[in-house]
Enzyme design. Sequence first.
Site, PDB file in Angstrom:
ATOM      1  N   SER A 117       0.816  -1.211   0.000  1.00 23.07           N
ATOM      2  CA  SER A 117       0.000   0.000   0.000  1.00 23.07           C
ATOM      3  C   SER A 117       0.849   1.261   0.000  1.00 23.07           C
ATOM      4  CB  SER A 117      -0.861   0.035   1.265  1.00 23.07           C
ATOM      5  OG  SER A 117      -1.740  -1.045   1.302  1.00 23.07           O
ATOM      6  N   HIS A 138      -1.062  -2.517  -7.286  1.00 23.00           N
ATOM      7  CA  HIS A 138      -1.810  -2.217  -6.069  1.00 23.00           C
ATOM      8  C   HIS A 138      -3.312  -2.339  -6.304  1.00 23.00           C
ATOM      9  CE1 HIS A 138      -3.040   0.872  -2.823  1.00 23.00           C
ATOM     10  NE2 HIS A 138      -2.896  -0.312  -2.279  1.00 23.00           N
ATOM     11  N   GLU A 150      -3.489   0.179  -9.321  1.00 28.92           N
ATOM     12  CA  GLU A 150      -2.400   1.123  -9.590  1.00 28.92           C
ATOM     13  C   GLU A 150      -1.182   0.306 -10.015  1.00 28.92           C
ATOM     14  OE1 GLU A 150      -2.565   4.972  -6.718  1.00 28.92           O
ATOM     15  OE2 GLU A 150      -2.457   3.081  -5.635  1.00 28.92           O
ATOM     16  N   ASN A 188      -3.841   6.013  -1.898  1.00 25.28           N
ATOM     17  CA  ASN A 188      -3.640   5.999  -0.448  1.00 25.28           C
ATOM     18  C   ASN A 188      -3.038   7.296   0.075  1.00 25.28           C
ATOM     19  OD1 ASN A 188      -4.743   3.528   0.017  1.00 25.28           O
ATOM     20  ND2 ASN A 188      -2.812   2.420  -0.079  1.00 25.28           N
TER      21      ASN A 188
HETATM   22  N1  CAA Z   1     -16.436 -10.369  -3.185  1.00 24.69           N
HETATM   23  C1  CAA Z   1     -15.792  -9.921  -2.093  1.00 24.69           C
HETATM   24  N2  CAA Z   1     -16.364  -9.174  -1.139  1.00 24.69           N
HETATM   25  C2  CAA Z   1     -17.643  -8.854  -1.328  1.00 24.69           C
HETATM   26  C3  CAA Z   1     -18.373  -9.266  -2.456  1.00 24.69           C
HETATM   27  C4  CAA Z   1     -17.716 -10.066  -3.408  1.00 24.69           C
HETATM   28  N3  CAA Z   1     -18.325 -10.516  -4.493  1.00 24.69           N
HETATM   29  N4  CAA Z   1     -19.621  -8.775  -2.377  1.00 24.69           N
HETATM   30  C5  CAA Z   1     -19.676  -8.094  -1.225  1.00 24.69           C
HETATM   31  N5  CAA Z   1     -18.479  -8.122  -0.582  1.00 24.69           N
HETATM   32  C6  CAA Z   1     -18.229  -7.638   0.746  1.00 24.69           C
HETATM   33  C7  CAA Z   1     -18.032  -6.326   1.323  1.00 24.69           C
HETATM   34  O1  CAA Z   1     -16.751  -6.091   1.571  1.00 24.69           O
HETATM   35  C8  CAA Z   1     -18.855  -6.390   2.635  1.00 24.69           C
HETATM   36  O2  CAA Z   1     -18.520  -7.349   3.612  1.00 24.69           O
HETATM   37  P1  CAA Z   1     -19.551  -8.233   4.598  1.00 24.69           P
HETATM   38  O3  CAA Z   1     -20.890  -8.442   4.035  1.00 24.69           O
HETATM   39  O4  CAA Z   1     -18.843  -9.518   4.743  1.00 24.69           O
HETATM   40  O5  CAA Z   1     -19.682  -7.453   5.876  1.00 24.69           O
HETATM   41  C9  CAA Z   1     -20.028  -6.817   2.068  1.00 24.69           C
HETATM   42  O6  CAA Z   1     -19.539  -7.768   1.152  1.00 24.69           O
HETATM   43  C10 CAA Z   1     -20.869  -5.694   1.615  1.00 24.69           C
HETATM   44  O7  CAA Z   1     -21.746  -6.302   0.835  1.00 24.69           O
HETATM   45  P2  CAA Z   1     -22.755  -5.490   0.028  1.00 24.69           P
HETATM   46  O8  CAA Z   1     -23.518  -6.479  -0.755  1.00 24.69           O
HETATM   47  O9  CAA Z   1     -23.504  -4.564   0.935  1.00 24.69           O
HETATM   48  O10 CAA Z   1     -21.760  -4.692  -0.893  1.00 24.69           O
HETATM   49  P3  CAA Z   1     -22.069  -3.488  -1.862  1.00 24.69           P
HETATM   50  O11 CAA Z   1     -22.265  -4.062  -3.188  1.00 24.69           O
HETATM   51  O12 CAA Z   1     -23.101  -2.600  -1.284  1.00 24.69           O
HETATM   52  O13 CAA Z   1     -20.679  -2.661  -1.887  1.00 24.69           O
HETATM   53  C11 CAA Z   1     -18.530  -1.939  -1.354  1.00 24.69           C
HETATM   54  C12 CAA Z   1     -19.719  -2.819  -0.978  1.00 24.69           C
HETATM   55  C13 CAA Z   1     -18.220  -2.016  -2.852  1.00 24.69           C
HETATM   56  C14 CAA Z   1     -17.368  -2.515  -0.562  1.00 24.69           C
HETATM   57  C15 CAA Z   1     -18.829  -0.430  -0.996  1.00 24.69           C
HETATM   58  O14 CAA Z   1     -19.279  -0.366   0.325  1.00 24.69           O
HETATM   59  C16 CAA Z   1     -17.616   0.443  -1.146  1.00 24.69           C
HETATM   60  O15 CAA Z   1     -17.274   0.859  -2.234  1.00 24.69           O
HETATM   61  N6  CAA Z   1     -16.888   0.743  -0.015  1.00 24.69           N
HETATM   62  C17 CAA Z   1     -15.648   1.484  -0.054  1.00 24.69           C
HETATM   63  C18 CAA Z   1     -14.509   0.549  -0.387  1.00 24.69           C
HETATM   64  C19 CAA Z   1     -13.194   1.260  -0.545  1.00 24.69           C
HETATM   65  O16 CAA Z   1     -13.063   2.468  -0.459  1.00 24.69           O
HETATM   66  N7  CAA Z   1     -12.145   0.460  -0.765  1.00 24.69           N
HETATM   67  C20 CAA Z   1     -10.815   0.939  -0.877  1.00 24.69           C
HETATM   68  C21 CAA Z   1     -10.118   0.810   0.452  1.00 24.69           C
HETATM   69  S1  CAA Z   1      -8.446   1.433   0.384  1.00 24.69           S
HETATM   70  C22 CAA Z   1      -7.565   0.209  -0.322  1.00 24.69           C
HETATM   71  O17 CAA Z   1      -8.042  -0.844  -0.635  1.00 24.69           O
HETATM   72  C23 CAA Z   1      -6.128   0.458  -0.583  1.00 24.69           C
HETATM   73  C24 CAA Z   1      -5.197   0.211   0.532  1.00 24.69           C
HETATM   74  O18 CAA Z   1      -4.007  -0.021   0.206  1.00 24.69           O
HETATM   75  C25 CAA Z   1      -5.543   0.349   1.954  1.00 24.69           C
HETATM   76  P1  NAD Z   2      -3.981  -9.280   6.046  1.00 22.63           P
HETATM   77  O1  NAD Z   2      -3.501  -9.022   7.432  1.00 22.63           O
HETATM   78  O2  NAD Z   2      -5.432  -9.528   5.822  1.00 22.63           O
HETATM   79  O3  NAD Z   2      -3.211 -10.528   5.417  1.00 22.63           O
HETATM   80  C1  NAD Z   2      -1.835 -10.652   5.371  1.00 22.63           C
HETATM   81  C2  NAD Z   2      -1.514 -12.133   5.201  1.00 22.63           C
HETATM   82  O4  NAD Z   2      -0.115 -12.265   4.939  1.00 22.63           O
HETATM   83  C3  NAD Z   2      -1.827 -12.940   6.471  1.00 22.63           C
HETATM   84  O5  NAD Z   2      -2.681 -14.028   6.142  1.00 22.63           O
HETATM   85  C4  NAD Z   2      -0.443 -13.407   6.911  1.00 22.63           C
HETATM   86  O6  NAD Z   2      -0.467 -14.689   7.535  1.00 22.63           O
HETATM   87  C5  NAD Z   2       0.285 -13.448   5.570  1.00 22.63           C
HETATM   88  N1  NAD Z   2       1.732 -13.515   5.708  1.00 22.63           N
HETATM   89  C6  NAD Z   2       2.525 -12.889   6.618  1.00 22.63           C
HETATM   90  N2  NAD Z   2       3.805 -13.269   6.430  1.00 22.63           N
HETATM   91  C7  NAD Z   2       3.812 -14.129   5.395  1.00 22.63           C
HETATM   92  C8  NAD Z   2       4.832 -14.891   4.747  1.00 22.63           C
HETATM   93  N3  NAD Z   2       6.093 -14.818   5.169  1.00 22.63           N
HETATM   94  N4  NAD Z   2       4.487 -15.689   3.716  1.00 22.63           N
HETATM   95  C9  NAD Z   2       3.204 -15.774   3.304  1.00 22.63           C
HETATM   96  N5  NAD Z   2       2.199 -15.106   3.898  1.00 22.63           N
HETATM   97  C10 NAD Z   2       2.504 -14.291   4.923  1.00 22.63           C
HETATM   98  O7  NAD Z   2      -3.467  -8.063   5.169  1.00 22.63           O
HETATM   99  P2  NAD Z   2      -4.044  -7.523   3.786  1.00 22.63           P
HETATM  100  O8  NAD Z   2      -5.031  -6.467   4.081  1.00 22.63           O
HETATM  101  O9  NAD Z   2      -4.401  -8.668   2.914  1.00 22.63           O
HETATM  102  O10 NAD Z   2      -2.747  -6.788   3.228  1.00 22.63           O
HETATM  103  C11 NAD Z   2      -1.788  -7.485   2.451  1.00 22.63           C
HETATM  104  C12 NAD Z   2      -0.993  -6.476   1.648  1.00 22.63           C
HETATM  105  O11 NAD Z   2      -1.893  -5.771   0.777  1.00 22.63           O
HETATM  106  C13 NAD Z   2      -0.297  -5.400   2.473  1.00 22.63           C
HETATM  107  O12 NAD Z   2       0.909  -5.034   1.854  1.00 22.63           O
HETATM  108  C14 NAD Z   2      -1.299  -4.259   2.451  1.00 22.63           C
HETATM  109  O13 NAD Z   2      -0.736  -3.006   2.670  1.00 22.63           O
HETATM  110  C15 NAD Z   2      -1.816  -4.377   1.036  1.00 22.63           C
HETATM  111  N6  NAD Z   2      -3.128  -3.797   0.766  1.00 22.63           N
HETATM  112  C16 NAD Z   2      -4.101  -3.852   1.729  1.00 22.63           C
HETATM  113  C17 NAD Z   2      -5.353  -3.304   1.443  1.00 22.63           C
HETATM  114  C18 NAD Z   2      -6.465  -3.326   2.452  1.00 22.63           C
HETATM  115  O14 NAD Z   2      -7.442  -2.601   2.279  1.00 22.63           O
HETATM  116  N7  NAD Z   2      -6.413  -4.120   3.476  1.00 22.63           N
HETATM  117  C19 NAD Z   2      -5.604  -2.754   0.179  1.00 22.63           C
HETATM  118  C20 NAD Z   2      -4.570  -2.745  -0.778  1.00 22.63           C
HETATM  119  C21 NAD Z   2      -3.325  -3.272  -0.468  1.00 22.63           C
END
Ligand code: CAA
Ligand code: NAD
Length: 289
Positions: A117, A138, A150, A188
């Site tokens: 990320s 990403h 990305e 991010n």
């Molecule tokens: N596969 C996987 N997960 C699914 C799914 C599928 N086919 N269908 C639904 N989900 C998941 C959702 O994550 C959520 O979990 P739970 O039910 O287990 O609690 C649930 O299912 C929601 O279901 P809905 O049917 O209500 O989903 P929706 O169609 O209304 O939309 C969403 C859900 C698309 C996630 C919407 O809420 C959304 O866009 N949220 C914002 C997500 C976002 O911003 N993501 C980016 C995060 S940042 C990132 O990823 C980068 C990083 O590096 C941190």
């Molecule tokens: P997570 O905590 O759900 O899962 C991480 C997994 O990696 C765990 O199952 C752990 O057991 C495994 N792991 C740790 N060490 C390992 C090893 N040596 N070999 C194999 N597996 C190992 O985390 P996540 O949310 O899936 O994040 C994974 C990566 O994706 C991170 O780099 C995170 O920044 C990135 N990412 C996360 C998100 C998010 O929304 N959570 C979105 C985009 C990218």
Amino acid sequence: MQVIGVIGAGLMGNGIAHVAALAGYDVILSDVALDRAQAAVRTIEKNLGRGVSKGIVAADAVTPALARITVTTDSAAFAAADLVIEAATESEPIKLKIFAGLVPHLKADALLATNTSSISITRLAAATDRPERFTGLHFFNPVPLMTLVEIIPGLATSDATKAAMHAFATKIGKTAIEAADAPAFIVNRILCPMLNEAIFALGEGVGSVLDIDAGLKLGANHPMGPLTLADFVGLDTLLSIMRVMQDATGDPKYRPAPLLVKYVEAGWFGKKSGRGFYDYSGETPTPTR
Ligand code: CAA
Ligand code: NAD
């Protein structure tokens, strides 16, 4: 490319394996323990079923997609892979250790990608034997529903590798954007400080959990409120991203909210651990403060 390796079978790894298998690739999925990778396959099965109910996955695609996924804990299994995507915990030492154990097994022309990320792609690439064949790739959570990837070239990434990543993104049905190798890339860099700010606001008593989330949902049309989204991303992951941004830039505007640090210290990692700004043990999530 026919065989895709995915290392790390957590939130992101299961989603990446899901979309790759659905697009017709053979997938090798690994984690530290086999039961974690097996649990990820059960999650994929559940999510493919949800996709069928929503009309976005063909019912007859589910069984063949699942049959294309194999699980392992052995790096040697990735010898068959054309592309390996690392999606393990957001920690540079963990990722470096994974690449060190992986590269001796890879085919000479295999491509490597990381789903990090925030961490420097150039630095991760330089620790492998193939920086020209290495990129950031990403994905966004939840991978089956979020259409963006990305592509982040490192300093040494070749044009051929970039082109192969664009082709892969298209084949799995994603829209690709290219980001420079700057801390946290494009999305991010903008999104995570917003989530962090929401946690500052909560900590300072500006609003309750429910009011902060309702505020951004109804006042900015976000699909999830920021505290729900922080829980959804994983508070441990969000904290790691903020620390990478703070360390890489030295800019105090990226300092993590103290309450975020506290929650992670408590092991309250959000939805994946059952508790974060909400408690997920009941029918509906309830605020934890
Ligand atoms: N596969 C996987 N997960 C699914 C799914 C599928 N086919 N269908 C639904 N989900 C998941 C959702 O994550 C959520 O979990 P739970 O039910 O287990 O609690 C649930 O299912 C929601 O279901 P809905 O049917 O209500 O989903 P929706 O169609 O209304 O939309 C969403 C859900 C698309 C996630 C919407 O809420 C959304 O866009 N949220 C914002 C997500 C976002 O911003 N993501 C980016 C995060 S940042 C990132 O990823 C980068 C990083 O590096 C941190
Ligand atoms: P997570 O905590 O759900 O899962 C991480 C997994 O990696 C765990 O199952 C752990 O057991 C495994 N792991 C740790 N060490 C390992 C090893 N040596 N070999 C194999 N597996 C190992 O985390 P996540 O949310 O899936 O994040 C994974 C990566 O994706 C991170 O780099 C995170 O920044 C990135 N990412 C996360 C998100 C998010 O929304 N959570 C979105 C985009 C990218």
